[in-house]
Design a protein around this motif. Structure first.
Motif, short mmCIF file in Angstrom:
data_model
loop_
_atom_site.label_atom_id
_atom_site.label_comp_id
_atom_site.label_asym_id
_atom_site.label_seq_id
_atom_site.Cartn_x
_atom_site.Cartn_y
_atom_site.Cartn_z
N ASN A 1 -11.11 6.57 -5.16
CA ASN A 1 -11.35 5.79 -3.96
C ASN A 1 -10.23 6.00 -2.94
O ASN A 1 -9.28 6.74 -3.18
N THR A 2 -10.36 5.30 -1.81
CA THR A 2 -9.37 5.45 -0.75
C THR A 2 -8.00 4.97 -1.17
O THR A 2 -6.99 5.60 -0.88
N ARG A 3 -7.95 3.85 -1.90
CA ARG A 3 -6.65 3.27 -2.27
C ARG A 3 -6.28 3.53 -3.72
O ARG A 3 -5.11 3.68 -4.04
N SER A 4 -7.27 3.58 -4.62
CA SER A 4 -6.96 3.71 -6.03
C SER A 4 -7.99 4.60 -6.72
O SER A 4 -9.05 4.89 -6.17
N THR A 5 -7.65 5.00 -7.94
CA THR A 5 -8.54 5.81 -8.77
C THR A 5 -9.02 4.96 -9.94
O THR A 5 -8.22 4.30 -10.61
N PHE B 1 -3.50 5.70 0.68
CA PHE B 1 -4.59 6.32 1.43
C PHE B 1 -4.38 7.84 1.54
O PHE B 1 -5.28 8.63 1.26
N ILE B 2 -3.17 8.23 1.94
CA ILE B 2 -2.87 9.66 2.07
C ILE B 2 -2.89 10.33 0.70
O ILE B 2 -3.39 11.46 0.55
N SER B 3 -2.38 9.64 -0.33
CA SER B 3 -2.40 10.22 -1.68
C SER B 3 -3.83 10.46 -2.15
O SER B 3 -4.10 11.45 -2.84
N GLY B 4 -4.75 9.55 -1.80
CA GLY B 4 -6.15 9.74 -2.17
C GLY B 4 -6.74 11.00 -1.57
O GLY B 4 -7.46 11.75 -2.23
N TRP B 5 -6.40 11.26 -0.31
CA TRP B 5 -6.88 12.49 0.33
C TRP B 5 -6.26 13.73 -0.31
O TRP B 5 -6.93 14.76 -0.48
N ILE B 6 -4.99 13.64 -0.70
CA ILE B 6 -4.35 14.78 -1.37
C ILE B 6 -5.01 15.05 -2.72
O ILE B 6 -5.25 16.21 -3.08
N VAL C 1 -2.30 8.35 -18.76
CA VAL C 1 -1.40 7.73 -17.80
C VAL C 1 -0.58 6.67 -18.54
O VAL C 1 -1.09 5.60 -18.86
N GLY C 2 0.68 6.98 -18.80
CA GLY C 2 1.49 6.06 -19.59
C GLY C 2 0.92 5.94 -20.99
O GLY C 2 0.71 6.94 -21.69
N ASP C 3 0.65 4.72 -21.42
CA ASP C 3 0.07 4.49 -22.75
C ASP C 3 -1.45 4.46 -22.72
O ASP C 3 -2.08 4.32 -23.78
N VAL D 1 -5.82 2.59 -10.89
CA VAL D 1 -4.47 3.13 -10.75
C VAL D 1 -4.26 3.51 -9.28
O VAL D 1 -5.04 4.29 -8.73
N PRO D 2 -3.21 2.99 -8.61
CA PRO D 2 -2.94 3.40 -7.22
C PRO D 2 -2.78 4.91 -7.13
O PRO D 2 -2.15 5.54 -8.00
#
Length: 284
Positions: A144-148, A113-118, A133-135, A160-161
């Protein structure tokens, strides 16, 4: 009948801090919140569309929408409690439940959640960026709030979280601009006129409108290979996805095939010379 319904709604479910929580009051709370929330969401969509129409960009619109919704949730919560005369101390147990949840595994949820705001605030990754992202490679559709949510080159959506995008190495092809550097490597047979080969490769590059003139493209005589003289065409293109670069490289290869055929330049292929010592004996 009405008296029975009124009596049932007036039934006190529980009391806390001098306030009685009746059935009617418990029904009013979610109804009021639901109605107000529908109005808030509708206004939020209208405001977001207005912001996008002003060419502010989808990232700015998303950030404004998130802040708007958070403020509305806070205002709705406190206003509802004030209208219904419900003290905040009645929800003191919620803080304890949240603390227990954090202790038993909610750290990842809060971290994402905090990472999404960042991500939305600092904008190291924006909506429409082409990420590696990786492969996996794809375009960011929403944060989104939890994932992209990322749409890969094959059309599949990948979630992706948010914390992984901050903690791990992510290649953003379009962070500063859409310019991408690429190359096409080709090998010609030994004995070919290297100056002619350089000229033909330059012509194939110049004739392609998708290749940028600045930075200037170049042709490099890379190496004397085992079976070929290796040349490399280096160029820059404006690309929002890997498919754009692949299309340009494909067009250059088509052009090189035509030009080499017109000037009898042979594209090399692996060859081996076999030397046999002694005499061959053929038995019948």
């Amino acid at each position: 009948m009405l008296e029975q319904v009124s009596k049932a709604l007036a039934t006190v479910v529980f009391s806390y801090g001098g306030s009685d929580f009746t059935v009617a009051k418990l029904i009013q709370i979610p109804l009021i919140i639901l109605i107000v929330w529908i109005i808030v969401r509708s206004l939020g969509k209208v405001i977001q569309n207005r912001i996008v129409s002003k060419r502010m960009g989808p990232d700015g619109a998303l950030l404004f929408k998130r802040i708007y919704l958070v403020l509305c949730i806070i205002i709705i919560t406190f206003t509802t409690l004030e209208v219904l005369n419900i003290p905040l101390t009645a929800f003191a147990f919620v803080s304890g439940a949240v603390a227990i949840g954090v202790g038993f595994g909610a750290q990842n949820i809060i971290n994402n959640f905090i990472s999404g705001w960042i991500l939305i605030w600092e904008r190291p990754i924006r909506i429409g960026d082409f990420l590696e992202v990786g492969d996996a490679k794809g375009v960011v559709e929403t944060i989104n709030t939890r994932s992209t949510r990322i749409r890969r080159n094959d059309g599949v959506h990948m979630l992706v979280p948010n914390s992984q995008l901050l903690e791990n190495t992510v290649t953003n092809w379009t962070l500063i601009d859409n310019m991408a550097r690429s190359f096409v490597r080709v090998g010609v047979a030994y004995g070919s006129d290297v100056k002619l080969v350089e000229k033909l490769i330059n012509e194939a590059i110049v004739e392609n409108d998708a290749i940028l003139k600045d930075p200037e493209p170049s042709v490099i005589f890379e190496d004397f290979g085992d079976n070929a003289l290796i040349f490399e065409a280096v160029f820059w293109v404006n690309a929002q996805a890997e498919s754009n670069v692949r299309k340009v490289k494909s067009d250059i290869r088509f052009a090189l095939c035509d030009k080499f055929a017109q000037h009898d330049v042979v594209v090399a292929f692996p060859q081996r010379d076999l030397h046999i010592d002694g005499e061959l004996t053929i038995k019948r």
